[in-house]
Design a protein around this motif. Structure first.
Motif, PDB file in Angstrom:
ATOM      1  N   GLU A 216      -0.532   3.157  -6.228  1.00  0.00           N
ATOM      2  CA  GLU A 216       0.024   3.861  -5.074  1.00  0.00           C
ATOM      3  C   GLU A 216      -1.099   4.279  -4.119  1.00  0.00           C
ATOM      4  O   GLU A 216      -0.977   4.140  -2.901  1.00  0.00           O
ATOM      5  CB  GLU A 216       0.816   5.085  -5.523  1.00  0.00           C
ATOM      6  CG  GLU A 216       1.507   5.796  -4.361  1.00  0.00           C
ATOM      7  CD  GLU A 216       2.464   6.877  -4.827  1.00  0.00           C
ATOM      8  OE1 GLU A 216       3.481   7.095  -4.126  1.00  0.00           O
ATOM      9  OE2 GLU A 216       2.215   7.492  -5.883  1.00  0.00           O
ATOM     10  N   ASP A 220      -1.586   2.948  -0.230  1.00  0.00           N
ATOM     11  CA  ASP A 220      -1.713   3.908   0.865  1.00  0.00           C
ATOM     12  C   ASP A 220      -3.044   3.742   1.599  1.00  0.00           C
ATOM     13  O   ASP A 220      -3.110   3.878   2.827  1.00  0.00           O
ATOM     14  CB  ASP A 220      -1.604   5.344   0.335  1.00  0.00           C
ATOM     15  CG  ASP A 220      -0.193   5.684  -0.133  1.00  0.00           C
ATOM     16  OD1 ASP A 220       0.765   4.960   0.245  1.00  0.00           O
ATOM     17  OD2 ASP A 220      -0.048   6.674  -0.884  1.00  0.00           O
ATOM     18  N   ASP A 224      -3.467   2.917   5.458  1.00  0.00           N
ATOM     19  CA  ASP A 224      -4.124   3.946   6.265  1.00  0.00           C
ATOM     20  C   ASP A 224      -5.397   3.432   6.936  1.00  0.00           C
ATOM     21  O   ASP A 224      -5.649   3.700   8.111  1.00  0.00           O
ATOM     22  CB  ASP A 224      -4.458   5.146   5.382  1.00  0.00           C
ATOM     23  CG  ASP A 224      -5.183   6.243   6.162  1.00  0.00           C
ATOM     24  OD1 ASP A 224      -4.649   6.686   7.187  1.00  0.00           O
ATOM     25  OD2 ASP A 224      -6.289   6.633   5.735  1.00  0.00           O
TER      26      ASP A 224
END
Length: 412
Positions: A216, A220, A224
């Motif tokens: 996860e 991300d 990002d």
């Protein structure tokens, strides 16, 4: 053109030899070393320096061809050859292999590679895969130099393939610095990442929670830090540890892979070695069952075969059984590079994903030569190697690929 002289030198590998069996049994890491005694025959420590034998072939016109004998980080397990120590093998190379090379006419690489890949020692045993790997690299380089061609062109001509016109996707591996080095992969826009080196259960967590958290975080981080058009595939190598966690229960492993896929979405997820059943037959059966389980539950995870899928014949068996979505063609384990070429072509012909892999423990020369194999055979991805620091291996692989593509374009 003939080979005038053959020379050998002891060299280093790009990483280390690690006793995987001891690590999976819970060897304690202390800094960069592991405490305890090795359990795999041939190891003097759980972690010891990687070694190689450097092959140089001087041609009649003074050009020198190169190839490096190297073996995988986790030697001696999973059906692989024993640890390759230069001191143990350099005399054999010089006394038994070199006399057959001197004066050799550089005609067909394919024929010469088959000859030396099939060579037997004086005791009747085959040569170590690392020796066959390095000798055939040098032969490819020698034939290419004798023809004033790139190595990719020689392969394409002799195997009837088309050379890629754009770069092959590169798979960068983080090693144990799976957070810091993942950022390096993202900055460099690696096509596939991070490998992760999930080689013991402690890296999964008691119930697999640590790996779920990592996937996860990684997803991300990509979303990002990466540009909007950067969506790499996530490829994790777990060395059978997920199977260990769930006692090789296919349904439980499948459910856990489904959780990983949810954490990875919208990025594609590949998982290498989710199970290790301890034999080729067991591995083929289990991975095929797992693949069927994932398909039935519509879980979007690709299974990659590694352990017990070592030789060209092994790769054909995994492919024929459709036991996985992707086979890793672990180049040093196949011996002669002619086998790696044929493995990529066989996998592609039969609808199997082809990952031209290898090991962090190779050298800069073997890595460059594998780039030419990739350009001539067009696998789905190629491993950035050697080393586990991202920067050096990625640079070597990327630069050789773009250098060769530019040369080929300028000559067309």
């Amino acid at each position: 053109m003939r080979i005038k002289e053959a020379i050998a030198a002891k060299g280093m590998g790009g990483y280390y030899f690690d006793d995987q069996a001891a690590i999976k049994m819970g060897a304690v890491q202390d800094g960069f070393i592991y405490r305890g005694k090795p359990v795999t025959p041939g190891f003097s420590a759980i972690r010891q320096k990687g070694e190689s034998i450097l092959i140089m072939l001087r041609l009649e016109d003074g050009q020198v061809a190169f190839g490096d004998c190297a073996a995988v980080q986790y030697s001696g397990v999973g059906g692989r050859e024993p640890i390759f120590l230069a001191e143990d093998y350099i005399s054999l190379v010089e006394k038994e292999v070199f006399p057959r090379l001197k004066g050799l006419e550089l005609s067909s690489f394919r024929e010469l590679a088959a000859q030396f890949d099939g060579m037997k020692q004086a005791n009747g045993r085959p040569l170590h895969t690392a020796i066959r790997y390095g000798i055939t690299q040098a032969l490819l380089d020698a034939v290419a130099k004798s023809r004033h061609q790139t190595m990719a062109e020689v392969i394409a001509e002799e195997y009837g393939t088309a050379i890629a016109e754009k770069p092959i996707p590169i798979f960068a591996q983080t090693g144990d610095e799976r957070y810091l080095n993942a950022d390096k992969c993202i900055i460099k826009r690696a096509d596939v990442l991070p490998h992760g080196l999930i080689n013991c259960r402690s890296k999964l967590g008691k119930e697999g929670e640590l790996l779920l958290e990592y996937v996860e975080w990684l997803k991300d981080r990509v979303l990002d830090q990466g540009e909007d058009d950067y969506r790499p595939a996530l490829h994790l190598d777990v060395y059978g540890t997920i199977g260990q966690l769930f006692n090789d229960d296919i349904q439980a492993v499948g459910s856990y892979l489904g959780q990983l896929a949810e954490k990875a979405f919208p990025l594609q997820l590949k998982v290498e070695g989710p199970l290790d059943l301890g034999s080729k037959e067991g591995q083929i059966t289990a991975l095929k069952q797992l693949r069927q389980e994932l398909a039935a539950k519509k879980i979007p995870v690709q299974i990659v075969a590694d352990e017990w899928c070592n030789t060209l014949e092994d790769i054909k068996e995994f492919t024929d059984a459709q036991a996985c979505d992707v086979v890793q063609i672990k180049t040093p384990d196949l011996g002669g590079i002619n086998n790696s070429i044929e493995a990529v072509l066989y996998a592609k012909k039969h609808g199997m994903g082809a990952y031209l892999g290898g090991t962090c423990n190779e050298t800069e020369y073997s890595a460059k030569i594998c780039v030419h194999i990739a350009l001539a055979t067009q696998p789905d991805q190629i491993l950035a190697k050697p080393g586990l620091g991202v920067d050096e291996g990625f640079m070597i692989t990327y630069n050789e690929m773009h250098r060769t593509l530019a040369l080929l374009k300028s000559a067309s």
